[in-house]
Structures are given as structure tokens and as C-alpha cells.
Design an enzyme around this catalytic site. Sequence first.
Site, short mmCIF file in Angstrom:
data_model
loop_
_atom_site.label_atom_id
_atom_site.label_comp_id
_atom_site.label_asym_id
_atom_site.label_seq_id
_atom_site.Cartn_x
_atom_site.Cartn_y
_atom_site.Cartn_z
N ILE A 110 -63.05 80.70 -68.66
CA ILE A 110 -63.07 80.75 -70.12
C ILE A 110 -62.33 79.52 -70.64
CG2 ILE A 110 -60.97 82.15 -70.25
CD1 ILE A 110 -62.32 83.76 -72.50
N CYS A 111 -62.69 79.06 -71.79
CA CYS A 111 -62.16 77.78 -72.28
C CYS A 111 -60.66 77.80 -72.55
CB CYS A 111 -62.91 77.34 -73.52
SG CYS A 111 -62.77 78.48 -74.91
#
Length: 94
Positions: free
Chosen positions: A11-12
Amino acid sequence: MWGKTQNSGQICIAPDYVLCSKIVQERFIHYVDKALKEFFNDRAKTTDDYGRIVSIKHFDRVTNMLKNQKIAIGGHSDPQDLFIHPTRTDRRKS
């Protein structure tokens, strides 16, 4: 640790590293381990709250990065389940 463990780190907002002094490092590792136990109670593999790696290609990529590393926390994996335990390598210089 919350951001790093969301969707198995895929996930970023997942940080890739933490910069800290050697004085803080041991204490930081202790608190990382404590946070993981609070999140998953040593049941990361069996809880629905911890995701899996998206594909075997990425599973292999991540587990290959762990080879020949000194593991400080975690390190367990299961290719059948695309599971990689939250892992912290020890990159301290000797």
C-alpha cells in the site's frame, strides 16, 4: 507499524525504512515487536486482519530479498498461502 502492515505492506503509505540513531535502534525494534504482537497476537497467519501477497511472482520477489539477511523479527512464510509474516531485517553494521 500500522501503515506497514496494511495489505501486507502493499500500500502506498507503507514506509520502507526508519532512520534512527544506534542509541534508539534497540528500543525501536522492541516497540516494533510489541506493536506487531498487539496487532496480531502472534497469529498473523491465521487472522483475517493480515492480508496476503498479491501473487506468487511478488511472493518470490519479497522472499528472495529476505535471503541471506539477518532476521530480527518474523521471517516466516508460506508460498501455498502467499503469506509472509511481518518481517524486520537487522541491517546494523558490525
